[in-house]
Design an enzyme around this catalytic site. Sequence first.
Site, PDB file in Angstrom:
ATOM      1  N   TYR A 151       0.848  -1.187   0.000  1.00 39.44           N
ATOM      2  CA  TYR A 151       0.000   0.000   0.000  1.00 39.44           C
ATOM      3  C   TYR A 151       0.884   1.238   0.000  1.00 39.44           C
ATOM      4  CZ  TYR A 151      -3.988   2.980   1.133  1.00 39.44           C
ATOM      5  OH  TYR A 151      -4.965   3.947   1.093  1.00 39.44           O
ATOM      6  N   SER A 152       0.500   2.251  -0.774  1.00 37.01           N
ATOM      7  CA  SER A 152       1.213   3.518  -0.832  1.00 37.01           C
ATOM      8  C   SER A 152       2.624   3.276  -1.378  1.00 37.01           C
ATOM      9  CB  SER A 152       1.218   4.179   0.552  1.00 37.01           C
ATOM     10  OG  SER A 152       1.674   5.513   0.485  1.00 37.01           O
TER      11      SER A 152
END
Length: 316
Positions: A151-152
């Site tokens: 994520y990210s």
Amino acid sequence: MRGIPRGRLTIVVLALVALSMPFLLAAPSSAQTTPVERTFANAAGARDYYLHVPPGDPTGKPLMIYLHGCTDPQRQLADTGFSLTRIADELGFVLAYPIQTEAANERYCWNWFDPANQPRGQGESSIIADLTTALIGEFGLDRSRVYVGGYSAGGAMSTVLAAAYPDLYAAIAPMAGGPYQLDPQTFSADLSGASIVAAMGPRARPVPGFFLQDLADQTSLYPIGRANLTQWLGAYRLAGAAAVPGAVTVTTDPVPTTVERYDAGSCALAEFRTPIGPDHIGGGLLMQSERGIELQRALMNFLLAHRLGGPHQACG
């Protein structure tokens, strides 16, 4: 969004926003068991990592490498309990969670944007890839069912790993990340997919992806997620498998979400999910807390359905 007329799309978005409110007000759930902490090193450096092995003999099981975003990963783990371990036990895969150091990045981000960490056999991408290979050998895991996602910053690093190691990872999950070799200063990138295929070289193949981009994300903006998908659809075509858009569906678990599918024959090349409601932090919590367990299950069901293909082959 493909397949939904503009008027219907407005109604869908408004309905999904309303349905998201109970989630946003819900209390966090209890923590899960913390995986075992270990250390791995190669010529490029050393990183700690957490390892979770499901009950029973791990021989022949799949492997998932999950890459965190730009916050203190030790604090993340303590706060959320890292519920993906529950899915690992349920679906039977080994889970590794590499940890970025503050010395390498003061915000604990994976340095996906740094050209020194992008090529095969070099920098942070090589540490993660070599850790992956070491775990396969140590536990006798299924080499055809190895995955990486995050994520990210972790999502962005997973695209780097897919470009550098398409012969290692069967499928990826670049969630709330960004296109390969995105310039964070100008937000420019080659969206044709040619840069990905060039990095893959003779190993080039369409690497299936599970994409997720929160509509309300104020950090990794929604257009960046769409650009990421566009780039990979281009790479698929250049690597030998043009993706055909499928039907757009809607789910409300754990939050209202539209789901787009892109296929090449019987092979699911991409799934693009748009949650309605969570911001960047909220989206990250969905991927690591009990509240997002259904989303985590969907993530792993998509990945586990794919086996490693050879050059120009998406699904093995």
